[in-house]
Design an enzyme around this catalytic site. Structure first.
Site, short mmCIF file in Angstrom:
data_model
loop_
_atom_site.label_atom_id
_atom_site.label_comp_id
_atom_site.label_asym_id
_atom_site.label_seq_id
_atom_site.Cartn_x
_atom_site.Cartn_y
_atom_site.Cartn_z
N GLN A 48 2.17 -5.89 -3.38
CA GLN A 48 2.65 -6.04 -2.00
C GLN A 48 3.93 -5.22 -1.78
OE1 GLN A 48 1.65 -9.37 -3.64
NE2 GLN A 48 -0.30 -8.50 -3.05
N THR A 68 -7.78 -0.58 0.94
CA THR A 68 -8.63 -0.37 -0.23
C THR A 68 -9.53 -1.57 -0.51
OG1 THR A 68 -6.76 -1.08 -1.56
CG2 THR A 68 -7.18 1.27 -1.53
N ALA A 122 -3.84 -7.71 -3.88
CA ALA A 122 -3.41 -6.31 -4.06
C ALA A 122 -4.63 -5.40 -4.16
CB ALA A 122 -2.58 -6.20 -5.33
N GLY A 123 -4.43 -4.16 -3.81
CA GLY A 123 -5.45 -3.12 -4.01
C GLY A 123 -4.70 -1.87 -4.41
N HIS A 124 -4.69 -1.58 -5.71
CA HIS A 124 -3.90 -0.46 -6.21
C HIS A 124 -4.82 0.69 -6.61
CE1 HIS A 124 -0.21 -3.15 -7.27
NE2 HIS A 124 -0.57 -3.23 -6.02
N THR A 147 3.29 -12.47 2.55
CA THR A 147 2.46 -13.04 1.52
C THR A 147 3.21 -14.25 0.93
OG1 THR A 147 1.07 -12.53 -0.40
CG2 THR A 147 3.28 -11.52 -0.36
N ASP A 195 0.81 -1.22 0.00
CA ASP A 195 0.00 0.00 0.00
C ASP A 195 0.84 1.28 0.00
OD1 ASP A 195 -2.24 -1.63 0.10
OD2 ASP A 195 -2.33 -1.57 2.29
N THR A 248 -10.13 -4.35 2.01
CA THR A 248 -10.82 -4.87 3.19
C THR A 248 -11.36 -3.76 4.09
OG1 THR A 248 -8.70 -4.96 4.32
CG2 THR A 248 -9.43 -6.98 3.24
N LYS A 305 1.91 2.12 -5.15
CA LYS A 305 2.40 1.55 -6.41
C LYS A 305 1.45 1.81 -7.57
CE LYS A 305 2.47 -2.38 -4.35
NZ LYS A 305 2.20 -1.93 -2.97
N GLY A 306 0.13 1.77 -7.26
CA GLY A 306 -0.87 2.03 -8.30
C GLY A 306 -0.69 3.42 -8.87
N LYS A 307 -0.49 4.40 -7.99
CA LYS A 307 -0.33 5.78 -8.47
C LYS A 307 0.94 5.91 -9.32
CE LYS A 307 0.89 10.39 -7.50
NZ LYS A 307 0.68 11.70 -6.95
N THR A 316 -5.67 -11.62 3.25
CA THR A 316 -6.82 -11.02 2.58
C THR A 316 -7.90 -12.07 2.29
OG1 THR A 316 -5.77 -11.40 0.45
CG2 THR A 316 -5.38 -9.26 1.48
N ARG A 344 -9.79 -2.38 6.37
CA ARG A 344 -9.18 -2.47 7.70
C ARG A 344 -8.32 -1.24 7.98
NH1 ARG A 344 -6.05 -8.14 7.45
NH2 ARG A 344 -5.69 -7.47 5.30
P1 GDP Z 1 -0.70 0.44 -3.55
O1 GDP Z 1 -1.31 -0.82 -3.08
O2 GDP Z 1 0.78 0.48 -3.33
O3 GDP Z 1 -1.07 0.80 -4.95
O4 GDP Z 1 -1.31 1.60 -2.61
P2 GDP Z 1 -2.85 1.76 -2.19
O5 GDP Z 1 -3.61 2.26 -3.33
O6 GDP Z 1 -3.34 0.53 -1.52
O7 GDP Z 1 -2.73 2.84 -1.04
C1 GDP Z 1 -2.20 4.10 -1.27
C2 GDP Z 1 -3.26 5.13 -0.88
O8 GDP Z 1 -2.65 6.41 -0.78
C3 GDP Z 1 -4.35 5.30 -1.91
O9 GDP Z 1 -5.55 5.62 -1.28
C4 GDP Z 1 -3.85 6.45 -2.77
O10 GDP Z 1 -4.90 7.16 -3.43
C5 GDP Z 1 -3.22 7.31 -1.71
N1 GDP Z 1 -2.10 8.14 -2.15
C6 GDP Z 1 -1.10 7.82 -3.03
N2 GDP Z 1 -0.18 8.81 -3.06
C7 GDP Z 1 -0.60 9.76 -2.21
C8 GDP Z 1 -0.05 10.99 -1.77
O11 GDP Z 1 1.01 11.43 -2.17
N3 GDP Z 1 -0.77 11.69 -0.84
C9 GDP Z 1 -1.95 11.25 -0.34
N4 GDP Z 1 -2.55 12.01 0.55
N5 GDP Z 1 -2.48 10.07 -0.70
C10 GDP Z 1 -1.82 9.33 -1.62
P1 IMO Z 2 -0.76 -4.05 -2.35
O1 IMO Z 2 -0.31 -4.57 -3.68
C1 IMO Z 2 -0.85 -4.54 1.96
C2 IMO Z 2 -0.80 -8.62 3.51
C3 IMO Z 2 -2.06 -9.09 4.22
C4 IMO Z 2 -1.45 -10.05 5.22
C5 IMO Z 2 -0.33 -10.71 4.41
C6 IMO Z 2 -0.69 -12.02 3.75
O2 IMO Z 2 -2.07 -3.35 -2.37
O3 IMO Z 2 0.32 -3.28 -1.68
P2 IMO Z 2 -2.18 -12.68 1.65
O4 IMO Z 2 -3.63 -12.47 1.37
O5 IMO Z 2 -1.28 -12.11 0.62
O6 IMO Z 2 -1.86 -14.12 1.94
O7 IMO Z 2 -1.91 -11.89 3.03
O8 IMO Z 2 0.01 -9.77 3.41
N1 IMO Z 2 -1.01 -8.10 2.15
C7 IMO Z 2 -0.98 -6.81 1.83
N2 IMO Z 2 -0.85 -5.72 2.60
N3 IMO Z 2 -0.93 -4.41 0.62
C8 IMO Z 2 -1.05 -5.48 -0.16
O9 IMO Z 2 -1.03 -5.40 -1.52
C9 IMO Z 2 -1.12 -6.76 0.43
N4 IMO Z 2 -1.24 -8.02 -0.06
C10 IMO Z 2 -1.16 -8.82 1.01
O10 IMO Z 2 -2.70 -8.01 4.86
O11 IMO Z 2 -0.87 -9.35 6.29
MG MG Z 3 -2.81 -1.51 -1.83
#
Ligand code: GDP
Ligand code: IMO
Ligand code: MG
Length: 431
Positions: A224, A299, A40-42, A239, A14, A301, A17-19, A129, A303
């Site tokens: 991850q 994004t 993943a949740g990007h 993971t 989290d 769950t 990476k998506g951004k 997850t 949590r």
């Molecule tokens: P990923 O799994 O690595 O793609 O990251 P996630 O999308 O799960 O979580 C990153 C969160 O931070 C998302 O809600 C994004 O919209 C948000 N985000 C990303 N970059 C920034 C930033 O520079 N500032 C703020 N405030 N939010 C950001």
């Molecule tokens: P992105 O790509 C944050 C965490 C879970 C748990 C552990 C194992 O969005 O960054 P799994 O379902 O993979 O067997 O869970 O890994 N986890 C993540 N935490 N971002 C993720 O993906 C994750 N993918 C798995 O919360 O602790």
């Molecule tokens: Mg994520």
């Protein structure tokens, strides 16, 4: 010669990476996911719209970009179809998506087993997850798994399914779960095959062909984060794959010689969802404030994420392991308003200072962070476009991160939108 760029999570997932993938994807010919699945949740934000992707690559919004789900992934066809339907509902209908014939396939029993294994662990649960990621990778490595390409060969698919269910049903029953019927799984998956069939192909061939074409830009999107890596993370609270750039050649089916530029995505602080040790974790109102300002809730769950200070022990460790050439420092805007910001530069373990994480979580849980303190800044930085325009203390913080991790900062993110991105090292603009 083609240009490649790998985007890797460097903390506990989290990181944003998506951004970052979306930022570069606007000019990429190809975006390739090489490990993980719909755990993943990007998040991608542009033009006032926010999207969350689970297993589909973050280049899906650009009609000219070829998106690939590589052989190193675990692909849940039910979830892919659902994700595509969600995108269609929002008007995203013009895209190119391909799925590797060799990608491991998540079967209905995998999420069931994931949930059951977690329940059995009681307080020691991993906090997965529950998407069946661990069970699907286990089947891949025990050579009993099924693959996406099997969907294209119904007779073979049925044979594999029958053989698998003979064993899986025994396990499901043992765990008090309902056994599955061959016929109903077969019919469900054949219906999915009708929808996804045209996308399932030899994606390694496609990536290699692109790599050999002059002037192609190919982006590899990690999922991850390195501290969740099956080999180098906080085992067993990890993971079941390795997010490292080292996984790209295997997980995309290319030669390692193509990998050079690796952007390590790191929050300006740390977060973690799920269980496991987290040395810089904050349990006070500073942590609560960061959680609220950063909307630190999962994004997928929902949590609440655990919050901690930036951990340079983790930064040095993951930069080395994942071959990170530049940091993308994310969510710097969230730190605005703090009087003091701490950075963990070493751990103290049983009275001795150490510079890299110990291998067992028992030891890691005993590690106490050694902090340095930096003065904070009060200004809102969400509209800043150039590094020079950041408050002096924010610039000093970034320079300190470079110093304590030994890796340069290539870009900074000051808000979720694609536009809220500062390029620090123009070298990155070459991609
Ligand atoms: P990923 O799994 O690595 O793609 O990251 P996630 O999308 O799960 O979580 C990153 C969160 O931070 C998302 O809600 C994004 O919209 C948000 N985000 C990303 N970059 C920034 C930033 O520079 N500032 C703020 N405030 N939010 C950001
Ligand atoms: P992105 O790509 C944050 C965490 C879970 C748990 C552990 C194992 O969005 O960054 P799994 O379902 O993979 O067997 O869970 O890994 N986890 C993540 N935490 N971002 C993720 O993906 C994750 N993918 C798995 O919360 O602790
Ligand atoms: Mg994520």
């Amino acid at each position: 010669m083609s240009e490649t760029l790998v985007v890797v999570g460097s903390q506990w997932g989290d990181e944003g990476k998506g951004k970052i993938t979306d930022y570069f994807a606007t000019r990429a010919d190809m975006v390739v996911r090489y490990q993980g699945g719909n755990n993943a949740g990007h998040t991608v934000v542009f033009d006032g719209n926010k999207y969350s992707l689970q297993s589909i690559p973050s280049g899906i919004f650009n009609p000219k970009t070829v998106n690939i789900m590589g052989n190193g992934m675990v692909v849940n066809p039910v979830s892919v179809v659902a994700e595509l339907e969600k995108l269609h509902d929002r008007g995203i209908t013009d895209y190119q998506l391909y799925i590797s014939t060799r990608a491991a396939m998540v079967m209905p029993w995998h999420p069931m087993l994931d949930g059951a294994y977690e329940s059995q662990k009681g307080d020691a649960l991993i906090g997965t997850t529950k998407k069946g990621i661990g069970p699907a990778y286990s089947d891949k490595y025990s050579r009993t798994g099924m693959r996406m390409g099997d969907l294209l060969e119904p007779e073979y698919f049925r044979e594999r399914l029958e053989a698998a269910l003979e064993v899986k049903n025994m396990e499901l029953k043992m765990l008090g779960l309902e056994p599955l019927e061959v016929e109903s799984v077969y019919n469900e998956y054949m219906a999915l095959a009708e929808k996804l069939g045209p996308m399932i192909t030899d994606t390694s061939r496609m990536v290699n062909d692109a790599l050999r074409t002059a002037d192609k830009r190919i982006l590899f999107e990690g999922a991850q984060g390195m501290m969740l890596c099956i080999d180098h993370g906080t085992y067993p609270f990890v993971t079941s794959s390795s997010p490292s750039a080292a996984s790209v050649p295997v997980g995309a089916g290319i030669s390692p010689k193509w990998i050079n530029e690796v952007v390590g995505v790191a929050k300006a602080y740390c977060t973690r969802v799920g269980s496991g040790p987290f040395p810089t974790e904050l349990f006070d109102e500073i942590g609560d404030g960061i959680r609220e300002r950063g909307h630190e809730y999962g994004t997928v769950t929902g949590r609440p994420r655990r919050i901690g200070w930036f951990d340079a022990v983790v930064g040095r460790y993951t930069a080395e392991l994942a071959g990170i050439s530049h940091w993308a420092v994310m969510l710097l805007d969230v730190l605005s308003g703090l009087d003091t910001i701490k950075i963990c530069v070493a751990y103290e373990l049983d009275g001795k200072e150490i510079q890299s994480p110990p291998s067992t979580i028992a030891s890691l849980a005993r590690c106490k962070p050694v902090y340095i303190e930096m003065p904070g800044w009060k200004e809102d930085i969400t509209n800043i476009k150039n590094f020079e325009d950041l408050p002096e203390n924010a610039k000093a913080y970034i320079h300190k991160l470079e110093e304590v991790t030994g890796t340069p900062v290539g870009m900074i993110s000051v808000g979720p939108d694609r536009e809220q991105t500062i390029i620090v090292d123009p070298e990155l603009n070459k991609f």
